[in-house]
Design a protein around this motif. Structure first.
Motif, PDB file in Angstrom:
ATOM      1  N   PRO A   1       0.858  -1.190   0.000  1.00 41.66           N
ATOM      2  CA  PRO A   1       0.000   0.000   0.000  1.00 41.66           C
ATOM      3  C   PRO A   1       0.892   1.237   0.000  1.00 41.66           C
ATOM      4  CG  PRO A   1      -0.649  -1.557   1.715  1.00 41.66           C
ATOM      5  CD  PRO A   1       0.671  -2.018   1.210  1.00 41.66           C
ATOM      6  N   ARG A   2       0.472   2.285  -0.692  1.00 37.29           N
ATOM      7  CA  ARG A   2       1.331   3.453  -0.855  1.00 37.29           C
ATOM      8  C   ARG A   2       0.591   4.767  -0.605  1.00 37.29           C
ATOM      9  NH1 ARG A   2       6.418   1.395  -0.735  1.00 37.29           N
ATOM     10  NH2 ARG A   2       6.695  -0.301  -2.256  1.00 37.29           N
ATOM     11  N   THR A   3       1.346   5.740  -0.069  1.00 37.61           N
ATOM     12  CA  THR A   3       0.900   7.129  -0.004  1.00 37.61           C
ATOM     13  C   THR A   3       2.050   7.993  -0.496  1.00 37.61           C
ATOM     14  OG1 THR A   3      -0.469   6.674   1.943  1.00 37.61           O
ATOM     15  CG2 THR A   3      -0.001   8.976   1.453  1.00 37.61           C
ATOM     16  N   ALA A   4       1.768   8.910  -1.402  1.00 37.74           N
ATOM     17  CA  ALA A   4       2.808   9.800  -1.920  1.00 37.74           C
ATOM     18  C   ALA A   4       2.222  11.192  -2.135  1.00 37.74           C
ATOM     19  CB  ALA A   4       3.394   9.266  -3.223  1.00 37.74           C
ATOM     20  N   MET A   5       3.107  12.179  -2.157  1.00 42.65           N
ATOM     21  CA  MET A   5       2.697  13.572  -2.312  1.00 42.65           C
ATOM     22  C   MET A   5       3.507  14.212  -3.431  1.00 42.65           C
ATOM     23  SD  MET A   5       2.981  16.535   0.618  1.00 42.65           S
ATOM     24  CE  MET A   5       2.900  18.298   0.270  1.00 42.65           C
ATOM     25  N   GLY A   6       2.856  15.012  -4.250  1.00 40.07           N
ATOM     26  CA  GLY A   6       3.539  15.723  -5.326  1.00 40.07           C
ATOM     27  C   GLY A   6       2.923  17.091  -5.545  1.00 40.07           C
ATOM     28  N   GLN A   7       3.526  17.873  -6.445  1.00 49.02           N
ATOM     29  CA  GLN A   7       2.987  19.194  -6.769  1.00 49.02           C
ATOM     30  C   GLN A   7       3.196  19.495  -8.244  1.00 49.02           C
ATOM     31  OE1 GLN A   7       4.822  22.702  -4.902  1.00 49.02           O
ATOM     32  NE2 GLN A   7       2.766  23.554  -4.600  1.00 49.02           N
ATOM     33  N   LYS A   8       2.184  20.110  -8.848  1.00 46.47           N
ATOM     34  CA  LYS A   8       2.259  20.542 -10.235  1.00 46.47           C
ATOM     35  C   LYS A   8       2.783  21.979 -10.295  1.00 46.47           C
ATOM     36  CE  LYS A   8      -1.326  19.449 -12.771  1.00 46.47           C
ATOM     37  NZ  LYS A   8      -2.708  19.267 -13.259  1.00 46.47           N
ATOM     38  N   ALA A   9       3.152  22.409 -11.489  1.00 48.17           N
ATOM     39  CA  ALA A   9       3.718  23.751 -11.659  1.00 48.17           C
ATOM     40  C   ALA A   9       2.707  24.846 -11.323  1.00 48.17           C
ATOM     41  CB  ALA A   9       4.231  23.926 -13.079  1.00 48.17           C
ATOM     42  N   ASP A  10       1.403  24.536 -11.378  1.00 52.23           N
ATOM     43  CA  ASP A  10       0.402  25.546 -11.047  1.00 52.23           C
ATOM     44  C   ASP A  10       0.100  25.583  -9.549  1.00 52.23           C
ATOM     45  OD1 ASP A  10      -1.101  23.279 -10.584  1.00 52.23           O
ATOM     46  OD2 ASP A  10      -2.663  23.730 -12.053  1.00 52.23           O
ATOM     47  N   GLY A  11       0.859  24.814  -8.784  1.00 51.37           N
ATOM     48  CA  GLY A  11       0.700  24.821  -7.333  1.00 51.37           C
ATOM     49  C   GLY A  11      -0.157  23.703  -6.793  1.00 51.37           C
ATOM     50  N   THR A  12      -0.934  23.041  -7.633  1.00 51.05           N
ATOM     51  CA  THR A  12      -1.824  21.973  -7.175  1.00 51.05           C
ATOM     52  C   THR A  12      -1.042  20.871  -6.478  1.00 51.05           C
ATOM     53  OG1 THR A  12      -3.393  22.372  -8.972  1.00 51.05           O
ATOM     54  CG2 THR A  12      -3.516  20.230  -7.877  1.00 51.05           C
ATOM     55  N   ILE A  13      -1.472  20.536  -5.276  1.00 48.93           N
ATOM     56  CA  ILE A  13      -0.877  19.423  -4.537  1.00 48.93           C
ATOM     57  C   ILE A  13      -1.587  18.127  -4.952  1.00 48.93           C
ATOM     58  CG2 ILE A  13      -0.639  18.356  -2.258  1.00 48.93           C
ATOM     59  CD1 ILE A  13       1.357  20.540  -2.670  1.00 48.93           C
ATOM     60  N   LEU A  14      -0.792  17.094  -5.185  1.00 44.56           N
ATOM     61  CA  LEU A  14      -1.321  15.788  -5.550  1.00 44.56           C
ATOM     62  C   LEU A  14      -1.001  14.783  -4.445  1.00 44.56           C
ATOM     63  CD1 LEU A  14       0.143  15.706  -9.172  1.00 44.56           C
ATOM     64  CD2 LEU A  14      -2.243  16.224  -8.597  1.00 44.56           C
ATOM     65  N   PHE A  15      -1.996  14.044  -4.015  1.00 45.00           N
ATOM     66  CA  PHE A  15      -1.766  12.902  -3.133  1.00 45.00           C
ATOM     67  C   PHE A  15      -2.206  11.649  -3.881  1.00 45.00           C
ATOM     68  CE2 PHE A  15      -2.295  16.186   0.206  1.00 45.00           C
ATOM     69  CZ  PHE A  15      -1.110  15.966   0.906  1.00 45.00           C
ATOM     70  N   VAL A  16      -1.332  10.640  -3.916  1.00 45.31           N
ATOM     71  CA  VAL A  16      -1.688   9.352  -4.501  1.00 45.31           C
ATOM     72  C   VAL A  16      -1.782   8.342  -3.363  1.00 45.31           C
ATOM     73  CG1 VAL A  16      -1.012   7.506  -6.059  1.00 45.31           C
ATOM     74  CG2 VAL A  16      -0.606   9.879  -6.699  1.00 45.31           C
ATOM     75  N   ILE A  17      -2.920   7.689  -3.272  1.00 44.63           N
ATOM     76  CA  ILE A  17      -3.167   6.705  -2.220  1.00 44.63           C
ATOM     77  C   ILE A  17      -3.555   5.397  -2.891  1.00 44.63           C
ATOM     78  CG2 ILE A  17      -4.631   6.081  -0.246  1.00 44.63           C
ATOM     79  CD1 ILE A  17      -4.361   9.702  -1.246  1.00 44.63           C
ATOM     80  N   VAL A  18      -2.778   4.344  -2.672  1.00 46.67           N
ATOM     81  CA  VAL A  18      -3.053   3.037  -3.278  1.00 46.67           C
ATOM     82  C   VAL A  18      -3.243   1.993  -2.182  1.00 46.67           C
ATOM     83  CG1 VAL A  18      -2.073   1.162  -4.660  1.00 46.67           C
ATOM     84  CG2 VAL A  18      -1.863   3.522  -5.443  1.00 46.67           C
ATOM     85  N   ASP A  19      -4.341   1.260  -2.239  1.00 45.62           N
ATOM     86  CA  ASP A  19      -4.593   0.184  -1.291  1.00 45.62           C
ATOM     87  C   ASP A  19      -3.701  -1.014  -1.596  1.00 45.62           C
ATOM     88  OD1 ASP A  19      -6.579   1.719  -0.155  1.00 45.62           O
ATOM     89  OD2 ASP A  19      -8.208   0.749  -1.257  1.00 45.62           O
ATOM     90  N   GLY A  20      -3.541  -1.904  -0.618  1.00 44.99           N
ATOM     91  CA  GLY A  20      -2.709  -3.076  -0.848  1.00 44.99           C
ATOM     92  C   GLY A  20      -2.921  -4.163   0.184  1.00 44.99           C
ATOM     93  N   ARG A  21      -2.267  -5.313  -0.065  1.00 41.26           N
ATOM     94  CA  ARG A  21      -2.328  -6.485   0.818  1.00 41.26           C
ATOM     95  C   ARG A  21      -3.748  -6.999   0.991  1.00 41.26           C
ATOM     96  NH1 ARG A  21       1.636  -3.644   5.280  1.00 41.26           N
ATOM     97  NH2 ARG A  21       3.474  -3.507   3.937  1.00 41.26           N
TER      98      ARG A  21
END
Length: 388
Positions: free
Chosen positions: A268-288
C-alpha cells in the motif's frame, strides 16, 4: 421346444453391477494414481526451483518477493527468500537510492493559478479513483497548497487516527504523513521518526538542528519542498509544514527511480507531489488485500505522478498507515449535528485505521487552526517506544 428368454434390461444391469474388481487390483490402481500425483507434484516443484534460482526472470521474482517483505512488518522473512547477506545488502541499496534521490537541488518554480485565489472557479479538493495492474487507489487534487496543515495528536502518549484528526479540526480532507517508531510493529503511533514541523515551528527533532534528513513538506509560499535538509536549512527556507520520509520520486519534473527493480516491492502506498500551477497531488493506493488491491511499487507511483504533471514528488509513510479521509469542513461542537468523516480507501491493517503521529490535512481556513506541540512536555516514558 424350450426357448431361452433374453435377459431383461433390469436383469442385465443387475448382472453387470455384480461384477467387481479384485480388491488387490483396486489397491494397486490407487497406489499407482497416488504415485503419479506425487511424481507430478515433485516435477513441478523441481521446475519451479530451477526457474526461480537459475533464470533471470526467477531472480527478479525472488527479489520482488523480498522487496515486498522488506517494506512490510515481516522484513525478517526476506532472508529466507534471498539470504541474510543479500537482505542486508538490499536494505543498504535502498538507503543509497534514497540518499541519491535527495541530492539533486530542486529548481522548479510554482505559479499559483487564478483558481486558487478564486475558489468558486474550481473545487478546493477533488478525489479521483485510479486503478492498474493489481491495484486500486485514489488521486487527490488540492488546488490551494496553502490550505495544507500538518496536524498532530491532541493528547500526549498515543497517536491519533486521521479520521479523528479530521473530525476534531473540521478539515476537508486528511492523508497520513510521516512514519513513527514501531518496535515489533506494536507501536502506538506517538513517537515520530526524524523531524516534525508545523506552522513553521519545530515540534520534534530526533537528530539535531544541523544534521540533514529526508523531509517532505511545504513552505510559506505554498511551494513543496522534498529532499535532504537539516532543520536549520529548512527554517531558512521558510518551511511551514514538514515530516521526515523518503525517497524523493520526482525532482525538477524528472523521475528519480529508473525502473521497477528500484520500486521497493509491492505494498500500500501514499505519496505527495505538486504541479507547476501549485496543485498538490496525493496518490493513495490500497494493498495487501487479494481480490481488491495487492498494492504497487514506488516506480509505478512515480509514473502516475509524472502523468499528472508533477514537478516534484516524494513518498510518504505507506503500508498499514495508508489512509485517505474525507471530512465535511466543519467542527461543529453540537454532536447531534456532526457528520463523521468518511474513510475513502480501504486501509490494509486488519484493525482498520492506525494511530499515527502526523497527517496532512486540508482546511478552508488553515490560518485559523491552532496545532499544539504535544511533544514539548512529553515524559521520558511517553517517548520510549519500548514501554508500549
Amino acid at each position: 421346444m424350450n426357448e431361452s428368454k433374453p435377459l431383461s434390461p433390469r436383469n442385465s444391469a443387475h448382472t453387470s453391477a455384480t461384477i467387481k474388481l479384485p480388491k488387490k487390483s483396486r489397491t494397486q490402481r490407487f497406489i499407482r494414481g497416488l504415485l503419479f500425483m506425487l511424481s507430478s507434484f515433485l516435477f513441478v516443484i523441481t521446475l519451479f526451483i530451477a526457474w526461480i534460482f537459475m533464470t533471470t526472470s526467477g531472480h527478479h521474482f525472488r527479489y520482488l518477493v523480498a522487496d515486498t517483505l522488506i517494506s512490510s512488518q515481516h522484513r525478517i522473512w526476506a532472508k529466507y527468500v534471498i539470504g541474510d547477506e543479500a537482505l542486508k545488502s538490499r536494505v543498504n541499496d535502498y538507503q543509497n537510492i534514497a540518499v541519491a534521490t535527495g541530492s539533486e537541488k530542486a529548481t522548479h518554480e510554482i505559479k499559483l493559478t487564478e483558481n486558487v485565489s478564486n475558489p468558486t472557479q474550481a473545487k478546493p479538493v477533488e478525489i479521483k479513483e485510479i486503478s492498474g495492474k493489481g491495484y486500486k487507489g485514489h488521486i487527490v487534487y488540492v488546488r490551494d497548497p496553502k490550505s495544507l496543515r500538518l496536524v498532530v495528536p491532541d493528547k500526549a502518549g498515543k497517536g491519533e487516527k486521521v479520521s479523528s484528526m479530521v473530525k476534531r479540526t473540521g478539515a476537508l480532507l486528511g492523508v497520513n504523513a510521516g512514519g513513527f517508531a514501531d518496535p515489533n510493529w506494536k507501536g502506538n503511533g506517538f513517537v515520530p521518526i526524524g523531524l516534525v514541523i508545523s506552522n513553521g515551528e519545530i515540534f520534534f527533532d530526533s537528530s539535531g538542528r544541523n544534521k540533514p534528513a529526508q523531509i517532505v513538506g511545504i513552505d510559506k509560499t505554498g511551494k513543496m519542498i522534498a529532499g535532504n535538509y537539516s532543520p536549520n536549512e529548512l527554517l531558512k527556507l521558510d518551511i511551514k509544514e514538514a515530516v521526515t520520509f523518503q525517497p524523493r520520486l520526482i525532482v525538477n519534473g524528472k523521475g528519480q527511480l529508473k525502473n521497477e527493480a528500484q520500486g521497493w516491492g509491492i505494498a500500500p502506498r501514499t505519496a505527495m507531489g505538486q504541479k507547476a500551477d501549485g496543485t498538490i497531488l496525493f496518490v493513495i493506493v490500497d494493498g495487501r488485500q487479494p481480490g481488491h488491491s495487492i498494492g504497487t511499487n514506488l516506480y509505478e507511483i512515480q509514473q502516475i505522478l509524472l502523468s499528472e504533471g508533477a514537478v516534484i514528488a516524494a513518498n510518504l509513510d505507506g503500508g498499514s498507515s495508508t489512509v485517505l479521509v474525507e471530512g465535511n469542513g466543519s467542527n461543529n461542537s453540537d454532536e447531534s449535528e456532526e457528520i463523521d468523516p468518511r474513510i475513502v480507501n480501504k486501509p490494509a491493517s486488519q484493525h482498520g485505521e492506525r494511530y499515527l503521529p502526523t497527517a496532512f490535512l486540508v482546511f478552508e481556513q488553515p490560518e485559523a487552526i491552532t496545532i499544539p506541540n504535544i511533544w514539548a512536555h512529553a515524559t521520558k516514558e511517553q517517548l520510549d517506544p519500548s514501554r508500549w
